[in-house]
Design a protein around this motif. Sequence first.
Motif, PDB file in Angstrom:
ATOM      1  N   THR A   1      -7.165   6.376 -10.618  1.00  0.00           N
ATOM      2  CA  THR A   1      -8.037   5.205 -10.568  1.00  0.00           C
ATOM      3  C   THR A   1      -9.141   5.383 -11.598  1.00  0.00           C
ATOM      4  O   THR A   1      -9.855   6.378 -11.587  1.00  0.00           O
ATOM      5  CB  THR A   1      -8.643   5.014  -9.162  1.00  0.00           C
ATOM      6  OG1 THR A   1      -7.574   4.828  -8.235  1.00  0.00           O
ATOM      7  CG2 THR A   1      -9.578   3.814  -9.125  1.00  0.00           C
TER       8      THR A   1
ATOM      9  N   HIS B   1       0.338  -6.088  -1.433  1.00  0.00           N
ATOM     10  CA  HIS B   1      -1.048  -5.661  -1.552  1.00  0.00           C
ATOM     11  C   HIS B   1      -1.507  -5.424  -2.976  1.00  0.00           C
ATOM     12  O   HIS B   1      -2.664  -5.150  -3.206  1.00  0.00           O
ATOM     13  CB  HIS B   1      -1.264  -4.389  -0.732  1.00  0.00           C
ATOM     14  CG  HIS B   1      -1.118  -4.635   0.725  1.00  0.00           C
ATOM     15  ND1 HIS B   1      -2.161  -5.057   1.512  1.00  0.00           N
ATOM     16  CD2 HIS B   1      -0.041  -4.561   1.535  1.00  0.00           C
ATOM     17  CE1 HIS B   1      -1.731  -5.210   2.755  1.00  0.00           C
ATOM     18  NE2 HIS B   1      -0.455  -4.913   2.794  1.00  0.00           N
ATOM     19  N   GLY B   2      -0.636  -5.521  -3.924  1.00  0.00           N
ATOM     20  CA  GLY B   2      -1.043  -5.332  -5.308  1.00  0.00           C
ATOM     21  C   GLY B   2      -0.086  -6.015  -6.257  1.00  0.00           C
ATOM     22  O   GLY B   2       1.113  -6.054  -6.010  1.00  0.00           O
TER      23      GLY B   2
ATOM     24  N   TRP C   1       2.370   2.046  -3.542  1.00  0.00           N
ATOM     25  CA  TRP C   1       1.516   2.162  -4.732  1.00  0.00           C
ATOM     26  C   TRP C   1       2.099   3.193  -5.690  1.00  0.00           C
ATOM     27  O   TRP C   1       2.359   4.342  -5.299  1.00  0.00           O
ATOM     28  CB  TRP C   1       0.116   2.631  -4.336  1.00  0.00           C
ATOM     29  CG  TRP C   1      -0.925   1.574  -4.356  1.00  0.00           C
ATOM     30  CD1 TRP C   1      -1.332   0.838  -3.293  1.00  0.00           C
ATOM     31  CD2 TRP C   1      -1.704   1.137  -5.470  1.00  0.00           C
ATOM     32  NE1 TRP C   1      -2.314  -0.033  -3.684  1.00  0.00           N
ATOM     33  CE2 TRP C   1      -2.561   0.130  -5.013  1.00  0.00           C
ATOM     34  CE3 TRP C   1      -1.746   1.507  -6.811  1.00  0.00           C
ATOM     35  CZ2 TRP C   1      -3.465  -0.517  -5.845  1.00  0.00           C
ATOM     36  CZ3 TRP C   1      -2.648   0.855  -7.639  1.00  0.00           C
ATOM     37  CH2 TRP C   1      -3.485  -0.131  -7.164  1.00  0.00           C
TER      38      TRP C   1
ATOM     39  N   VAL D   1      -5.019  -4.379 -11.808  1.00  0.00           N
ATOM     40  CA  VAL D   1      -4.250  -4.726 -10.623  1.00  0.00           C
ATOM     41  C   VAL D   1      -5.067  -5.677  -9.752  1.00  0.00           C
ATOM     42  O   VAL D   1      -6.236  -5.413  -9.470  1.00  0.00           O
ATOM     43  CB  VAL D   1      -3.897  -3.470  -9.784  1.00  0.00           C
ATOM     44  CG1 VAL D   1      -3.053  -3.831  -8.565  1.00  0.00           C
ATOM     45  CG2 VAL D   1      -3.200  -2.426 -10.639  1.00  0.00           C
TER      46      VAL D   1
ATOM     47  N   VAL E   1       0.834  -1.205   0.000  1.00  0.00           N
ATOM     48  CA  VAL E   1       0.000   0.000   0.000  1.00  0.00           C
ATOM     49  C   VAL E   1       0.868   1.255   0.000  1.00  0.00           C
ATOM     50  O   VAL E   1       0.625   2.196  -0.746  1.00  0.00           O
ATOM     51  CB  VAL E   1      -0.962  -0.010   1.210  1.00  0.00           C
ATOM     52  CG1 VAL E   1      -1.659   1.331   1.362  1.00  0.00           C
ATOM     53  CG2 VAL E   1      -1.990  -1.118   1.065  1.00  0.00           C
TER      54      VAL E   1
ATOM     55  N   LEU F   1      -5.657  -6.957  -6.139  1.00  0.00           N
ATOM     56  CA  LEU F   1      -5.395  -6.502  -4.778  1.00  0.00           C
ATOM     57  C   LEU F   1      -5.305  -7.694  -3.838  1.00  0.00           C
ATOM     58  O   LEU F   1      -6.107  -8.619  -3.924  1.00  0.00           O
ATOM     59  CB  LEU F   1      -6.504  -5.551  -4.319  1.00  0.00           C
ATOM     60  CG  LEU F   1      -6.677  -4.301  -5.184  1.00  0.00           C
ATOM     61  CD1 LEU F   1      -7.896  -3.510  -4.726  1.00  0.00           C
ATOM     62  CD2 LEU F   1      -5.429  -3.445  -5.149  1.00  0.00           C
TER      63      LEU F   1
ATOM     64  N   LYS G   1       1.493  10.576  -2.159  1.00  0.00           N
ATOM     65  CA  LYS G   1       2.096   9.496  -1.387  1.00  0.00           C
ATOM     66  C   LYS G   1       3.393   9.999  -0.767  1.00  0.00           C
ATOM     67  O   LYS G   1       3.931  11.023  -1.189  1.00  0.00           O
ATOM     68  CB  LYS G   1       2.392   8.293  -2.308  1.00  0.00           C
ATOM     69  CG  LYS G   1       1.203   7.751  -3.065  1.00  0.00           C
ATOM     70  CD  LYS G   1       0.170   7.122  -2.179  1.00  0.00           C
ATOM     71  CE  LYS G   1       0.560   5.716  -1.834  1.00  0.00           C
ATOM     72  NZ  LYS G   1      -0.391   5.022  -0.997  1.00  0.00           N
TER      73      LYS G   1
END
Length: 171
Positions: free
Chosen positions: A29, A147-148, A24, A137, A21, A139, A118
């Motif tokens: 999105t 996480h991805g 990322w 992606v 996370v 998850l 970020k």
Amino acid sequence: MARFVVVLPLSPLTVGDEFTVAQWPLHVTLVEPFDTRLDAEALGAALGDVATAAGVRPISAGVGEDAMFGPRRDILVSLVRDGGEIAALRTRALAALAELGVEPVRTRFEFRPHVTAKRHGRVHRGERLELGEFVLVRLRPPETSHHGRIQGSWPLGEGSRRAEVERGSTG
């Protein structure tokens, strides 16, 4: 059930790339996270057609003002301004998923393209963005603590068929 998201990254990503996370990559999105029993290959067939459909081209956009998102309004984002291409691509992606029986349950009715700030980077007002890649992606894939994981990647553009989809990834 597997959980996926569709994004437009700010820098190229490769199928198989993994991240937490906190790591990322910066992105817009396109389709919020959704659950499905379909695998990446089935999703990729439909989404690849969206990315390479007639009239689809890389998207040139500008970074607008900052805003605070999230339930507590504590997530810093920079809004992305384009000529409507991002929303049109989103509509096409949602329609392709609906044809497969996939209905994201948390679809935002007021879609506001943005890039979340970020710790490792952010975008700033006035910058130009070239969004040229459409990415699927997975998850929280079960095989890893990450996480991805990038499951599919397609360059935006009419007739472009260079595509990557991770094979054998089940939902």
